[in-house]
Design a protein around this motif. Sequence first.
Motif, PDB file in Angstrom:
ATOM      1  N   THR A 150       0.831  -1.204   0.000  1.00  0.00           N
ATOM      2  CA  THR A 150       0.000   0.000   0.000  1.00  0.00           C
ATOM      3  C   THR A 150       0.867   1.255   0.000  1.00  0.00           C
ATOM      4  OG1 THR A 150      -1.844  -1.126   1.064  1.00  0.00           O
ATOM      5  CG2 THR A 150      -1.791   1.261   1.256  1.00  0.00           C
ATOM      6  N   CYS A 151       1.941   1.254   0.786  1.00  0.00           N
ATOM      7  CA  CYS A 151       2.844   2.421   0.816  1.00  0.00           C
ATOM      8  C   CYS A 151       3.449   2.692  -0.556  1.00  0.00           C
ATOM      9  CB  CYS A 151       3.965   2.210   1.822  1.00  0.00           C
ATOM     10  SG  CYS A 151       3.451   2.390   3.507  1.00  0.00           S
ATOM     11  N   ALA A 152       3.931   1.644  -1.193  1.00  0.00           N
ATOM     12  CA  ALA A 152       4.558   1.809  -2.513  1.00  0.00           C
ATOM     13  C   ALA A 152       3.544   2.328  -3.527  1.00  0.00           C
ATOM     14  CB  ALA A 152       5.153   0.486  -2.977  1.00  0.00           C
ATOM     15  N   HIS A 189       7.126   9.109   1.680  1.00  0.00           N
ATOM     16  CA  HIS A 189       5.786   8.659   2.070  1.00  0.00           C
ATOM     17  C   HIS A 189       5.852   7.787   3.331  1.00  0.00           C
ATOM     18  CE1 HIS A 189       1.574   7.944   1.696  1.00  0.00           C
ATOM     19  NE2 HIS A 189       1.722   6.639   1.490  1.00  0.00           N
ATOM     20  N   CYS A 190       6.811   6.901   3.389  1.00  0.00           N
ATOM     21  CA  CYS A 190       6.985   6.032   4.548  1.00  0.00           C
ATOM     22  C   CYS A 190       7.285   6.869   5.796  1.00  0.00           C
ATOM     23  CB  CYS A 190       8.098   5.036   4.274  1.00  0.00           C
ATOM     24  SG  CYS A 190       8.425   3.925   5.643  1.00  0.00           S
ATOM     25  N   ALA A 216       3.707   6.097  -5.317  1.00  0.00           N
ATOM     26  CA  ALA A 216       3.728   6.227  -6.784  1.00  0.00           C
ATOM     27  C   ALA A 216       2.557   7.077  -7.268  1.00  0.00           C
ATOM     28  CB  ALA A 216       3.703   4.848  -7.436  1.00  0.00           C
ATOM     29  N   ASP A 217       1.374   6.820  -6.728  1.00  0.00           N
ATOM     30  CA  ASP A 217       0.185   7.578  -7.143  1.00  0.00           C
ATOM     31  C   ASP A 217       0.304   9.062  -6.823  1.00  0.00           C
ATOM     32  OD1 ASP A 217      -0.918   5.188  -8.011  1.00  0.00           O
ATOM     33  OD2 ASP A 217      -2.361   5.021  -6.346  1.00  0.00           O
ATOM     34  N   ALA A 218       0.981   9.385  -5.720  1.00  0.00           N
ATOM     35  CA  ALA A 218       1.119  10.781  -5.300  1.00  0.00           C
ATOM     36  C   ALA A 218       2.357  11.447  -5.882  1.00  0.00           C
ATOM     37  CB  ALA A 218       1.162  10.858  -3.774  1.00  0.00           C
TER      38      ALA A 218
END
Length: 161
Positions: A100-102, A115-116, A106-108
């Motif tokens: 989910t983090c990855a 992000h992490c 990528a989406d953002a």
Amino acid sequence: MSVDVIIEDKRWQAAGLAGLASEAVAATFADLGVPDACEISLMGCNDARIADLNADFRGKPTPTNVLSWPSEERGADIDGDQPKRPADPELGDIAIAYDTCAREAADAGRTMAAHCTHLIVHGTLHLLGYDHERDADATLMEGLETQILGKLGIADPYRIT
């Protein structure tokens, strides 16, 4: 300050989860004046594992990015007030899902590390009693996240670009 990192998904090792966690928690503690004696446990897992945890603890059998379990209730009684200071130096546990983090990073258009780091700061704030269920609480928590991440050189994750 102690962050006990448990790696269940080896991709977190390559992503440098232990270093990201130390930096994010240290920055959060420093910003809020949390005593160095406080401890956090962080588990780096995958979507399947966090979906099981989400089902068990929240009744939502779907993956999510991060979950947290404070060792004691610290939330503010009044919307927007500061939470109670920790009495227990063991603040609680955080789980973070690689898949989910990855995907979210990528989406953002953000790096996985940025992000992490944001999600670890977010989870740490939850352990300290901050929340985003009520409007003023959310404003307070998001402001702290932005402030802490800014000190780490990470752009405001709530700013729409």
